[in-house]
Write an enzyme that holds these catalytic residues in place. Structure first.
Site, PDB file in Angstrom:
ATOM      1  N   SER A 122      42.886  35.345 -71.640  1.00 40.25           N
ATOM      2  CA  SER A 122      43.125  34.363 -71.601  1.00 40.25           C
ATOM      3  C   SER A 122      43.903  33.235 -71.789  1.00 40.25           C
ATOM      4  O   SER A 122      44.752  33.598 -70.842  1.00 40.25           O
ATOM      5  CB  SER A 122      42.378  34.019 -73.904  1.00 40.25           C
ATOM      6  OG  SER A 122      43.373  33.733 -73.867  1.00 40.25           O
ATOM      7  N   LYS A 123      43.948  32.402 -71.015  1.00 44.85           N
ATOM      8  CA  LYS A 123      44.995  30.853 -71.363  1.00 44.85           C
ATOM      9  C   LYS A 123      46.238  31.459 -72.063  1.00 44.85           C
ATOM     10  O   LYS A 123      46.998  30.738 -71.630  1.00 44.85           O
ATOM     11  CB  LYS A 123      44.503  29.746 -71.739  1.00 44.85           C
ATOM     12  CG  LYS A 123      43.362  28.489 -70.602  1.00 44.85           C
ATOM     13  CD  LYS A 123      43.896  28.044 -70.159  1.00 44.85           C
ATOM     14  CE  LYS A 123      43.099  27.248 -68.886  1.00 44.85           C
ATOM     15  NZ  LYS A 123      43.776  27.726 -67.371  1.00 44.85           N
ATOM     16  N   ARG A 124      45.742  32.088 -73.218  1.00 45.93           N
ATOM     17  CA  ARG A 124      47.447  32.366 -74.319  1.00 45.93           C
ATOM     18  C   ARG A 124      48.091  33.147 -73.208  1.00 45.93           C
ATOM     19  O   ARG A 124      49.739  32.883 -73.551  1.00 45.93           O
ATOM     20  CB  ARG A 124      46.610  32.849 -75.607  1.00 45.93           C
ATOM     21  CG  ARG A 124      46.444  32.118 -76.702  1.00 45.93           C
ATOM     22  CD  ARG A 124      45.503  33.149 -77.381  1.00 45.93           C
ATOM     23  NE  ARG A 124      45.106  34.180 -77.017  1.00 45.93           N
ATOM     24  CZ  ARG A 124      44.922  35.180 -77.676  1.00 45.93           C
ATOM     25  NH1 ARG A 124      46.617  35.641 -77.725  1.00 45.93           N
ATOM     26  NH2 ARG A 124      44.873  36.442 -77.306  1.00 45.93           N
TER      27      ARG A 124
ATOM     28  N   GLY B 145      48.507  32.309 -69.746  1.00 49.48           N
ATOM     29  CA  GLY B 145      49.053  32.343 -68.901  1.00 49.48           C
ATOM     30  C   GLY B 145      47.501  31.718 -68.362  1.00 49.48           C
ATOM     31  O   GLY B 145      46.931  31.361 -68.510  1.00 49.48           O
TER      32      GLY B 145
END
Ligand code: GLU
Length: 495
Positions: A258-260, A262
């Site tokens: 996920s976005k976490r 990158g």
């Protein structure tokens, strides 16, 4: 309905966001499977969720697919014999299919209100009923009566009529093997909502059946939908395709990517400068291992050799370092001319180093390409490493490097010897330049490392720069001699 036996696969993204790395890998597997089997690759836009689907996202997905180089044989823009290829353009087909099932007694109208459904569910829970699904309240309403209520405008859904003796649903997944779903988990689920829209499980199967899809290759988040989809195939009287559910892609911490972690969208990787071939190679091998050792699989090899047998059922971990490594391998295989044209010149321009009118000949860029290629992962890497070439008389010196290499008592002698040799060397080419410098440490009695250190800092401003001969060739003789003179003035500032 397609009736030949050839492989037909589809990638069916929902345009509720950009194309995610996981989606891209699903697309790659579908594409490669079609190509490896001489089959057809279809792109279908699953945009039946009107609140979250946008035309903008559809366009972003198409662009990402083109950048990935996954050409599709049938799709929303290219058309094809089983179109349209956008679910919102197929609404009539879903309605016709649902009404046909109702007419055949394989589906029925349901008039239960949300309150009634909630109360039934609560009651089933309270009595610990092993069957917790829809209680089949409307299943036995007389069809003529049901039709009359529908015609009178009564709110209704359409539910599939799962045969009571259906038993467990067993699928033979090409990745997971045999998977059994307990009959108790199957209820008469909704295929058409009260707002007149089809559910995902219905629309998808109508499409896959009509489009003659032979293999459904998708993320294993859809494995749990599969038994319901099998019910729809059976009701439609359509052959059930082979399913291949691909595992999740995880971040380094073992959680879903996920976005976490990158960048997650294909666009971000494109914009960061990844080469499409490298990116496709990396994603293809994230969960598919032809032999457990191969790390480089060019696109054409992938398109010839991909098979579902070697797709892992375990989740794979996205490793940005490995992606960088694959990218480096692809950069290294570019020709100097190609590297110059597709990476060097655009990046130098972007950084404002090159003006509109190019100031150098093609050969100059190719020499630069030859020295930077092994030192480049991302295109932007070339900028810092080229800066000294563009500095002219305004070269910035790294103070530490100057202290260590120029403010030394041997430095003026090293620079004098280099200047004399460089003023005379012919032709002005890397190998001749290297040849002219080579005997000088011994001739001057200066340690080789110190000698080259002085020349390097004089020319490049610091101790890290591409190889000497090429660096000097690229600077040009006038600039090289001028920088030696400037550096000699710096030597004079020794304390
Ligand atoms: N539209 C679905 C998704 O984006 C794909 C469904 C499928 O492949 O069956 O997850």
């Amino acid at each position: 309905m397609a009736n030949d036996q050839s492989v037909r696969v589809r990638f069916a993204p929902s345009p509720t966001g950009k194309l995610h790395v996981g989606g891209a890998r699903t697309a790659i597997y579908n594409w490669a499977f079609a190509r490896a089997n001489g089959g057809t690759f279809i792109l279908r836009i699953d945009d039946t969720d009107p609140t979250r689907s946008t035309e903008e996202n559809t366009q972003i997905i198409l662009r990402a697919m083109r950048w990935l180089g996954l050409d599709w044989d049938e799709g929303p823009d290219v058309g094809g014999p089983y179109g349209p290829y956008k679910q919102t353009d197929r609404m009539d087909l879903y309605r016709e299919a649902a009404e046909r099932l109702v007419a055949e007694g394989k589906a029925y109208y349901c008039f239960c209100s949300p309150e009634k459904l909630a109360a039934d569910k609560a009651a089933a829970e309270a009595r610990h009923d092993p069957f917790q699904g829809y209680q089949r309240t409307c299943r036995n309403i007389d069809p003529a009566e049901a039709q009359a209520r529908v015609d009178a405008g009564e709110s209704h859904t359409i539910r599939i009529k799962v045969p009571l003796d259906r038993g467990d649903v067993v699928i033979h997944d090409a990745v997971h093997g045999e998977v059994t779903f307990n009959a108790k988990e199957l209820d008469d689920f909704i295929i058409f909502r009260s707002d007149g829209t089809p559910t995902y499980n219905f629309a998808t199967v109508v499409d896959d059946a009509m489009m003659g899809i032979t293999h459904v290759i998708r993320g294993d988040d859809h494995l749990s939908n599969t038994p319901r989809q099998v019910m729809v195939y059976e009701a439609l009287g359509a052959p059930v395709p082979t399913f291949a559910h691909i595992s999740m892609i995880l971040g380094a911490d073992g959680k879903k990517l996920s976005k976490r972690h990158g960048a997650t969208s294909v666009e971000e990787y494109r914009d960061a400068g990844f080469l499409s071939d490298a990116f496709v190679n990396y994603l293809a091998l994230l969960g598919w291992a032809p032999d457990g050792e191969t790390t480089i699989v060019p696109r054409d090899v992938l398109a010839r050799t991909f098979s579902l047998e070697h797709v892992s059922k375990n989740p794979s971990t996205f490793d940005p370092k490995k992606l960088d490594w694959v990218q480096q391998q692809y950069v290294m295989t570019m020709s100097d001319a190609d590297f110059a044209q597709t990476i060097l010149v655009p990046e130098l321009r972007k950084a404002g180093l090159e003006g509109e009118a190019l100031s150098h000949e093609a050969h100059w860029y190719e020499v630069l390409a030859s020295v930077l290629k092994p030192r480049t992962t991302m295109p932007a890497d070339v900028v810092e490493k080229s800066r000294f070439l563009y500095a002219g008389d305004a070269l910035e010196y790294d103070e530490k490097s100057v202290d260590k290499n120029l403010r030394k008592d041997y430095a003026p002698a090293a620079l004098d010897a280099a200047r004399e040799a460089l003023a005379a060397v012919e032709p002005w080419e890397a190998s001749a330049i290297d040849g002219a410098l080579e005997p000088l440490p011994e001739a001057t009695g200066i340690n080789k490392r110190k000698f080259y250190g002085a020349v390097r800092v004089a020319e490049c401003g610091n101790q890290v720069s591409p190889p000497m001969g090429e660096s000097l060739e690229l600077l040009g003789r006038d600039q090289v001699l001028a920088r030696i003179d400037a550096a000699k003035a710096l030597c004079g500032t020794a304390e």
